[in-house]
Design a protein around this motif. Structure first.
Motif, PDB file in Angstrom:
ATOM      1  N   THR A  64      29.900  14.782  22.236  1.00 30.92           N
ATOM      2  CA  THR A  64      30.896  14.494  21.190  1.00 30.92           C
ATOM      3  C   THR A  64      30.289  14.650  19.801  1.00 30.92           C
ATOM      4  O   THR A  64      30.974  15.032  18.853  1.00 30.92           O
ATOM      5  CB  THR A  64      31.430  13.044  21.340  1.00 30.92           C
ATOM      6  OG1 THR A  64      31.698  12.790  22.715  1.00 30.92           O
ATOM      7  CG2 THR A  64      32.707  12.845  20.572  1.00 30.92           C
ATOM      8  N   PRO A  90      36.824   4.849  32.501  1.00 30.47           N
ATOM      9  CA  PRO A  90      35.398   4.937  32.134  1.00 30.47           C
ATOM     10  C   PRO A  90      34.487   4.568  33.301  1.00 30.47           C
ATOM     11  O   PRO A  90      33.454   5.209  33.507  1.00 30.47           O
ATOM     12  CB  PRO A  90      35.253   3.945  30.974  1.00 30.47           C
ATOM     13  CG  PRO A  90      36.477   3.096  30.998  1.00 30.47           C
ATOM     14  CD  PRO A  90      37.555   3.905  31.654  1.00 30.47           C
ATOM     15  N   SER A 115      32.870  10.626  14.783  1.00 34.13           N
ATOM     16  CA  SER A 115      34.324  10.712  14.882  1.00 34.13           C
ATOM     17  C   SER A 115      34.891  11.803  13.985  1.00 34.13           C
ATOM     18  O   SER A 115      36.097  12.013  13.938  1.00 34.13           O
ATOM     19  CB  SER A 115      34.942   9.362  14.523  1.00 34.13           C
ATOM     20  OG  SER A 115      34.485   8.944  13.258  1.00 34.13           O
ATOM     21  N   GLY A 150      27.604   6.511  26.634  1.00 38.00           N
ATOM     22  CA  GLY A 150      28.976   6.792  27.041  1.00 38.00           C
ATOM     23  C   GLY A 150      29.939   5.682  26.707  1.00 38.00           C
ATOM     24  O   GLY A 150      29.551   4.582  26.324  1.00 38.00           O
ATOM     25  N   MET A 193      37.035   7.082  24.724  1.00 35.83           N
ATOM     26  CA  MET A 193      37.307   7.694  23.428  1.00 35.83           C
ATOM     27  C   MET A 193      37.774   6.678  22.386  1.00 35.83           C
ATOM     28  O   MET A 193      37.549   6.857  21.202  1.00 35.83           O
ATOM     29  CB  MET A 193      38.404   8.741  23.594  1.00 35.83           C
ATOM     30  CG  MET A 193      37.955  10.130  23.312  1.00 35.83           C
ATOM     31  SD  MET A 193      39.238  11.304  23.763  1.00 35.83           S
ATOM     32  CE  MET A 193      40.576  10.795  22.715  1.00 35.83           C
ATOM     33  N   MET A 225      35.120   5.359  20.066  1.00 38.00           N
ATOM     34  CA  MET A 225      34.383   6.262  19.184  1.00 38.00           C
ATOM     35  C   MET A 225      34.349   5.746  17.746  1.00 38.00           C
ATOM     36  O   MET A 225      33.325   5.768  17.081  1.00 38.00           O
ATOM     37  CB  MET A 225      35.050   7.627  19.238  1.00 38.00           C
ATOM     38  CG  MET A 225      34.069   8.738  19.037  1.00 38.00           C
ATOM     39  SD  MET A 225      34.812  10.344  18.904  1.00 38.00           S
ATOM     40  CE  MET A 225      35.944  10.440  20.210  1.00 38.00           C
ATOM     41  N   HIS A 266      31.376   3.036  18.164  1.00 43.97           N
ATOM     42  CA  HIS A 266      30.204   3.912  18.322  1.00 43.97           C
ATOM     43  C   HIS A 266      29.689   4.439  16.979  1.00 43.97           C
ATOM     44  O   HIS A 266      28.475   4.643  16.803  1.00 43.97           O
ATOM     45  CB  HIS A 266      30.540   5.064  19.276  1.00 43.97           C
ATOM     46  CG  HIS A 266      30.716   4.596  20.694  1.00 43.97           C
ATOM     47  ND1 HIS A 266      31.374   5.325  21.641  1.00 43.97           N
ATOM     48  CD2 HIS A 266      30.302   3.459  21.307  1.00 43.97           C
ATOM     49  CE1 HIS A 266      31.372   4.648  22.789  1.00 43.97           C
ATOM     50  NE2 HIS A 266      30.736   3.522  22.607  1.00 43.97           N
ATOM     51  N   TRP A 315      26.357  12.029  23.358  1.00 44.82           N
ATOM     52  CA  TRP A 315      27.453  11.051  23.346  1.00 44.82           C
ATOM     53  C   TRP A 315      28.562  11.601  24.222  1.00 44.82           C
ATOM     54  O   TRP A 315      29.080  12.691  23.969  1.00 44.82           O
ATOM     55  CB  TRP A 315      27.950  10.813  21.931  1.00 44.82           C
ATOM     56  CG  TRP A 315      27.041   9.900  21.161  1.00 44.82           C
ATOM     57  CD1 TRP A 315      25.907  10.256  20.477  1.00 44.82           C
ATOM     58  CD2 TRP A 315      27.173   8.481  21.026  1.00 44.82           C
ATOM     59  NE1 TRP A 315      25.323   9.132  19.913  1.00 44.82           N
ATOM     60  CE2 TRP A 315      26.089   8.037  20.233  1.00 44.82           C
ATOM     61  CE3 TRP A 315      28.094   7.530  21.479  1.00 44.82           C
ATOM     62  CZ2 TRP A 315      25.910   6.686  19.898  1.00 44.82           C
ATOM     63  CZ3 TRP A 315      27.927   6.200  21.137  1.00 44.82           C
ATOM     64  CH2 TRP A 315      26.832   5.787  20.357  1.00 44.82           C
ATOM     65  N   HIS A 329      32.275  10.908  26.031  1.00 50.82           N
ATOM     66  CA  HIS A 329      33.474  10.057  25.961  1.00 50.82           C
ATOM     67  C   HIS A 329      34.538  10.510  26.941  1.00 50.82           C
ATOM     68  O   HIS A 329      34.879  11.694  26.988  1.00 50.82           O
ATOM     69  CB  HIS A 329      34.058  10.094  24.539  1.00 50.82           C
ATOM     70  CG  HIS A 329      33.209   9.376  23.546  1.00 50.82           C
ATOM     71  ND1 HIS A 329      32.300  10.031  22.737  1.00 50.82           N
ATOM     72  CD2 HIS A 329      33.103   8.065  23.251  1.00 50.82           C
ATOM     73  CE1 HIS A 329      31.677   9.131  21.978  1.00 50.82           C
ATOM     74  NE2 HIS A 329      32.144   7.928  22.278  1.00 50.82           N
ATOM     75  N   ARG A 331      37.611  14.643  30.205  1.00 51.13           N
ATOM     76  CA  ARG A 331      37.984  14.784  28.791  1.00 51.13           C
ATOM     77  C   ARG A 331      39.462  15.118  28.591  1.00 51.13           C
ATOM     78  O   ARG A 331      39.924  15.279  27.469  1.00 51.13           O
ATOM     79  CB  ARG A 331      37.106  15.849  28.115  1.00 51.13           C
ATOM     80  CG  ARG A 331      35.671  15.373  27.902  1.00 51.13           C
ATOM     81  CD  ARG A 331      34.867  16.275  26.999  1.00 51.13           C
ATOM     82  NE  ARG A 331      34.529  17.552  27.609  1.00 51.13           N
ATOM     83  CZ  ARG A 331      34.989  18.717  27.174  1.00 51.13           C
ATOM     84  NH1 ARG A 331      35.795  18.791  26.134  1.00 51.13           N
ATOM     85  NH2 ARG A 331      34.623  19.831  27.794  1.00 51.13           N
TER      86      ARG A 331
END
Ligand code: ZN
Length: 489
Positions: free
Chosen positions: A9, A45, A170, A241, A244, A247, A251, A270, A272, A323
């Motif tokens: 990511t 997840p 992001s 991990g 999303m 994020m 994160h 990373w 997601h 994803r």
């Protein structure tokens, strides 16, 4: 080691996976905040990173998988406002916060076991790592990227952004963030609305509190992951991990904290997973479409047309690339249930195929397709599609339209074992239900063979003893001219 790619990511592209420490892989995944029953949103997840964990191990990597339990510091509003989620539940139920955390941690573990999710290598609790978090806050203060205000410590986003880029995970920049955050109301201790808490001074009614050099208080939510990943995986590790939805800000703040404290990024890749929607909508308590895993397993929810087994849920999640978006509906889950059943029946059929002297199809094709798909950023839907193609071939072989040598049948079974059971982590729920009988049958057969031998040796005492003892535990033996029959009473 096999070359595989993972989508990062941070760089927004698929990259060849190269661990820092050769065959050792460090992986950190943000786990649940334990203040409620595990729900459908937890399944994705958990299954995604379980797939990655299982896959890396199958390639021969030694993986240290750290998945945390958030039991402090996750406030009602993800910003630095509101009551602690666990403390609130404890207040409503008149329990200790740690009773709430323990109860829901156990519920989470039970649901994960049902879903076939392996236990991580380490599962640290935020409340057990207050000292580590305080130490890391000190490092960020010493580096000059945080300030104290009225007993709380805030991260200085503007200063950090001058030296690094806040928002790089992001894909935001500070200007966007400024326009999208509300103005401070004048009551806050923060300098800017986008600054975030590293340590919060506890108000009088806040029960979860610890001493620190600045105040009696508690760590900001983002702190725990930076502190615990550093403690267990080192200042630099391979994979970080999470969903999303984490994020931003979670994160993004983790990256800022670790970079500020250590002078470098902690995580190399990373990863997601995308979210689960329900009939096209985000899942939420206010929308009435919030479904816990237990409700899914029992069918006890107005939205659900029926109960769905844990493996149906797992298969449903694996049928989409991690994803991609994944939309929950009864139709989609019923289709997953049918698909899984077809796969398991195919595997059962394979076990009964008799070897022939030549093979009519190349069994290595399945292994090649599965292995390529997994190496391409964990493409589980492609693995499943290869398996279905082979279920068709197996069913043809069961009807005599294809043949396989003993060696090819063994290869096929080994490939299916590896991908279906080991890597995708599925299990045959129907076979497991009848598992007791599967063990009983060979044992009874063994005893009855011994009884036949005793009879042949005219050892009537032993022969009668075996029959009588079997009858006593509910197995009726019927002698026939050419042998015996038996049945469960
Ligand atoms: Zn985290």
């Amino acid at each position: 080691m096999k070359t595989i790619t993972l989508y990062n990511t941070l760089t927004r592209r698929k990259e060849t996976f190269e661990p820092i420490n050769e065959e050792h892989v460090g992986m950190y995944v943000c786990g649940p905040t334990v203040y409620g029953d595990p729900h459908l949103g937890h399944a994705r997840p958990a299954v995604t990173f379980d797939l990655l964990f299982r896959y890396l191990q199958s390639l021969g990597y030694k993986v240290r998988y750290v998945r945390n339990i958030t039991d402090v510091g996750h406030l009602e509003h993800d910003a630095d406002e509101g009551e602690d989620k666990i403390a609130k539940k404890a207040r409503l139920e008149q329990l200790e916060p740690m009773e709430i955390a323990h109860y829901y941690t156990e519920r989470y573990h039970a649901a994960m076991r049902e879903l076939g999710v392996l236990s991580p290598s380490i599962e640290p609790h935020a409340s057990g790592h207050i000292i580590e978090q305080i130490e890391m806050v000190k490092r960020i203060l010493d580096a000059g990227y945080a300030y104290e205000s009225n007993g709380s410590i805030y991260f200085d986003v503007e200063k950090y952004n001058r030296d690094y880029h806040y928002g790089r995970l992001s894909g935001r920049n500070l200007d966007d963030i400024v326009t999208n955050t509300r103005e401070l109301d004048g009551q806050s201790d923060k300098h800017h609305s986008y600054d975030f808490a590293l340590w919060k001074r506890a108000s009088a009614e806040h029960i979860m509190r610890w001493p620190s050099p600045w105040s009696d208080g508690f760590p900001g939510w983002h702190m725990e992951c930076s502190a615990m990943s550093t403690k267990y995986l080192g200042e630099q590790f391979d994979i970080h991990g999470g969903g999303m939805d984490l994020m931003f800000p979670h994160h993004e703040c983790e990256i800022a904290q670790s970079t500020a404290a250590l002078g470098k990024d902690s995580a190399r890749y990373w990863v997601h997973n995308n979210m689960i929607t329900i009939n096209g909508q985000k899942m939420g308590k206010s929308l009435g479409n919030f479904i816990t895993l237990e409700q899914l397993f029992t069918g006890n929810h107005p939205i659900l047309a029926q109960a769905y087994t844990p493996m149906t849920i797992r298969f449903f999640v694996l049928q989409a690339h991690y994803r991609s978006t994944l939309d929950f509906s009864n139709e989609a889950l019923q289709a997953a249930e049918k698909g899984l059943d077809r796969l398991m029946k195919g595997i059962e059929a394979l076990a009964k195929i008799k070897p022939a002297d030549h093979s009519t199809a190349d069994v290595t094709e399945l292994e090649r397709r599965c292995s390529e798909a997994m190496a391409d950023d964990l493409n589980s839907p492609m693995v499943i599609s290869a398996l279905f193609d082979w279920v068709r071939i197996i069913n043809q072989a069961a009807e005599g339209q294809q043949t396989f040598t003993a060696e090819d049948l063994a290869t096929l079974k080994a490939t299916i074992d590896l991908y279906v059971f080991n890597i995708l982590g599925l299990r045959n729920e129907k076979a497991a239900e009848g598992g007791g009988k599967d063990i009983v049958s060979p044992l009874v057969e063994m005893l009855l063979t011994m009884r036949m031998e005793a009879k042949a040796a005219k050892d009537w005492a032993t022969s009668d003893k075996i029959r009588d003892n079997l009858t006593a535990i509910g197995i009726r033996v019927k002698d026939r001219k050419d042998g015996y029959d038996w049945e469960l009473l």
